[in-house]
Design an enzyme around this catalytic site. Sequence first.
Site, PDB file in Angstrom:
ATOM      1  N   GLU A 110      71.441  65.788  93.219  1.00 48.73           N
ATOM      2  CA  GLU A 110      70.727  64.682  93.872  1.00 48.73           C
ATOM      3  C   GLU A 110      71.420  64.244  95.157  1.00 48.73           C
ATOM      4  OE1 GLU A 110      68.564  62.621  90.035  1.00 48.73           O
ATOM      5  OE2 GLU A 110      70.369  61.708  90.809  1.00 48.73           O
ATOM      6  N   CYS A 123      73.762  60.241 101.425  1.00 47.01           N
ATOM      7  CA  CYS A 123      74.777  60.251 100.364  1.00 47.01           C
ATOM      8  C   CYS A 123      74.685  61.594  99.644  1.00 47.01           C
ATOM      9  CB  CYS A 123      74.498  59.083  99.419  1.00 47.01           C
ATOM     10  SG  CYS A 123      75.621  59.033  98.015  1.00 47.01           S
ATOM     11  N   CYS A 130      80.339  65.268  86.493  1.00 43.44           N
ATOM     12  CA  CYS A 130      81.688  64.865  86.921  1.00 43.44           C
ATOM     13  C   CYS A 130      82.578  64.803  85.691  1.00 43.44           C
ATOM     14  CB  CYS A 130      81.640  63.498  87.604  1.00 43.44           C
ATOM     15  SG  CYS A 130      83.248  62.960  88.229  1.00 43.44           S
ATOM     16  N   CYS A 134      84.416  57.984  84.256  1.00 38.55           N
ATOM     17  CA  CYS A 134      84.409  56.535  84.503  1.00 38.55           C
ATOM     18  C   CYS A 134      83.342  55.869  83.647  1.00 38.55           C
ATOM     19  CB  CYS A 134      84.165  56.252  85.985  1.00 38.55           C
ATOM     20  SG  CYS A 134      85.398  57.034  87.043  1.00 38.55           S
ATOM     21  N   CYS A 137      79.742  54.734  85.081  1.00 38.06           N
ATOM     22  CA  CYS A 137      79.009  55.660  85.959  1.00 38.06           C
ATOM     23  C   CYS A 137      78.119  56.609  85.158  1.00 38.06           C
ATOM     24  CB  CYS A 137      80.019  56.454  86.786  1.00 38.06           C
ATOM     25  SG  CYS A 137      79.261  57.704  87.824  1.00 38.06           S
ATOM     26  N   CYS A 353      74.232  53.581  93.618  1.00 37.49           N
ATOM     27  CA  CYS A 353      75.564  54.055  93.238  1.00 37.49           C
ATOM     28  C   CYS A 353      75.688  54.113  91.728  1.00 37.49           C
ATOM     29  CB  CYS A 353      76.643  53.085  93.702  1.00 37.49           C
ATOM     30  SG  CYS A 353      76.796  52.948  95.454  1.00 37.49           S
TER      31      CYS A 353
HETATM   32  N1  SAH Z   1      83.539  60.234  92.564  1.00 35.46           N
HETATM   33  C1  SAH Z   1      83.669  59.478  93.756  1.00 35.46           C
HETATM   34  C2  SAH Z   1      82.402  59.420  94.558  1.00 35.46           C
HETATM   35  C3  SAH Z   1      81.145  59.259  93.799  1.00 35.46           C
HETATM   36  S1  SAH Z   1      80.942  57.736  92.908  1.00 35.46           S
HETATM   37  C4  SAH Z   1      84.193  58.098  93.454  1.00 35.46           C
HETATM   38  O1  SAH Z   1      84.292  57.740  92.297  1.00 35.46           O
HETATM   39  O2  SAH Z   1      84.535  57.412  94.404  1.00 35.46           O
HETATM   40  C5  SAH Z   1      80.440  56.706  94.252  1.00 35.46           C
HETATM   41  C6  SAH Z   1      80.634  55.210  94.034  1.00 35.46           C
HETATM   42  O3  SAH Z   1      79.706  54.708  93.080  1.00 35.46           O
HETATM   43  C7  SAH Z   1      82.005  54.837  93.549  1.00 35.46           C
HETATM   44  O4  SAH Z   1      82.566  53.852  94.387  1.00 35.46           O
HETATM   45  C8  SAH Z   1      81.751  54.269  92.174  1.00 35.46           C
HETATM   46  O5  SAH Z   1      82.724  53.310  91.876  1.00 35.46           O
HETATM   47  C9  SAH Z   1      80.353  53.702  92.341  1.00 35.46           C
HETATM   48  N2  SAH Z   1      79.651  53.503  91.079  1.00 35.46           N
HETATM   49  C10 SAH Z   1      79.632  54.327  90.010  1.00 35.46           C
HETATM   50  N3  SAH Z   1      78.879  53.804  89.018  1.00 35.46           N
HETATM   51  C11 SAH Z   1      78.398  52.631  89.488  1.00 35.46           C
HETATM   52  C12 SAH Z   1      77.532  51.623  88.943  1.00 35.46           C
HETATM   53  N4  SAH Z   1      77.001  51.750  87.740  1.00 35.46           N
HETATM   54  N5  SAH Z   1      77.256  50.548  89.698  1.00 35.46           N
HETATM   55  C13 SAH Z   1      77.760  50.421  90.950  1.00 35.46           C
HETATM   56  N6  SAH Z   1      78.553  51.341  91.522  1.00 35.46           N
HETATM   57  C14 SAH Z   1      78.875  52.443  90.800  1.00 35.46           C
HETATM   58 FE1  SF4 Z   2      82.909  60.731  88.772  1.00 35.28          FE
HETATM   59 FE2  SF4 Z   2      81.290  58.626  88.662  1.00 35.28          FE
HETATM   60 FE3  SF4 Z   2      83.903  58.287  88.338  1.00 35.28          FE
HETATM   61 FE4  SF4 Z   2      82.934  58.918  90.764  1.00 35.28          FE
HETATM   62  S1  SF4 Z   2      82.555  57.036  89.633  1.00 35.28           S
HETATM   63  S2  SF4 Z   2      84.732  59.820  89.717  1.00 35.28           S
HETATM   64  S3  SF4 Z   2      81.228  60.252  90.168  1.00 35.28           S
HETATM   65  S4  SF4 Z   2      82.550  59.467  86.974  1.00 35.28           S
END
Ligand code: SAH
Ligand code: SF4
Length: 371
Positions: A110, A123, A130, A134, A137, A353
């Site tokens: 995506e 983006c 991944c 986290c 996410c 995000c």
């Molecule tokens: N893996 C990288 C880039 C992709 S995630 C990283 O973690 O930075 C991109 C952004 O989305 C990150 O800043 C992450 O903290 C944010 N993000 C992930 N899940 C989210 C959510 N449920 N609500 C808001 N931001 C989120």
């Molecule tokens: Fe991976 Fe999502 Fe964590 Fe970014 S925020 S490192 S995409 S699991």
Amino acid sequence: MTSSTIAPESPPAPVPALAPKTDIKSLTKEELTRWFGQQGLQAYRASQVMRWIYLKQAENFDAMTDISKKTRLLLNENFSFSLPETRHVAVSADGSRKFLFSLADGNYVETVLIPEKDHYTLCISTQVGCAMGCRFCMTAASGLIRNLKQAEILNQVLGAAGPAGEDKPLRNIVLMGMGEPLANYDNVIRALGIITDSDDGLQFSTRRVTLSTSGIVPRLQDLGRDAKINLAVSLNATDNKTRSRLMPVNAKYPLEQLIQACADYPLAPRNKITFEYILIKNINDTPEDARRLAGLLRPVKAKINLIPFNPHPASDFERPSESRVLAFQRILHDKGYTAVIRYSKGQDISAACGQLAGQKADAKTGCPGPQ
Ligand code: SAH
Ligand code: SF4
């Protein structure tokens, strides 16, 4: 008189398996230039071919009309030429568009095109899924399926650039889609080389490209050496206990190491590292958190993006109230920080995000999936 003998029937000779051709979009400029040299062709021909691919967005070698037929034949014999395969586009009420691209092996990726005042930001994703786990996410839910190849990263830009350019230019690229860019380091650096090649590549200014990472500390040092782009770090907590709970990577590279690596990161004059901080109700949104955050970032040239948590089915977390978010921001302002609240766009199409999942059948986008 001639006599003819009929040869006994023998099984057909096995056809030797052809080695898969290299995708031309998975080469760097240096590699393509070297290949042209090995064929006894002039180096400037490599530049010409690159300009066809990335600037004129040719769809095959035969479209490259100022390249001789003989050279085109040679290119066809030696390289494949992948194209972005748009499976679906979902359009949000706020104007952002989520592209679902199919990959050759049946996976999906995506990419989100976000309208700004006078330009677009794109983006892009760097992995299918991944591995970082986290807890907030959606991408984490699938685990890591695989790294994207250089060509697959570039095809996201090529696939969205056309639709974007119809009304305003695509000017910014953020590596903030699916995946952890520093966990697919080589392909990301190679793709960035083409994205920021101001002669024959996609010609994005390095000031307009931002890589976001969860904080793989040893790779930050490499990145500072290998790419001169903007850095964003997903921080999301101000103490190791909370951060390790939210982001398992913190158990390996705790806050002290991460902040030190950020303080050491080579920045262009006047440039700052962006720290992304998702505000999650009752987890990391207290006034004490805001004050601790201000203290933690003192050694770094930092600005802060506050992202109110975007809910999704894979998480029980909640978004704090707006007054809570504003109170957090005010404390950071009072401590002298630039802190911007980012309500991410595309929530109605699961493009915000943390909501990207690369699913082929997505109820929210109305994408019907395979028939
Ligand atoms: N893996 C990288 C880039 C992709 S995630 C990283 O973690 O930075 C991109 C952004 O989305 C990150 O800043 C992450 O903290 C944010 N993000 C992930 N899940 C989210 C959510 N449920 N609500 C808001 N931001 C989120
Ligand atoms: Fe991976 Fe999502 Fe964590 Fe970014 S925020 S490192 S995409 S699991």
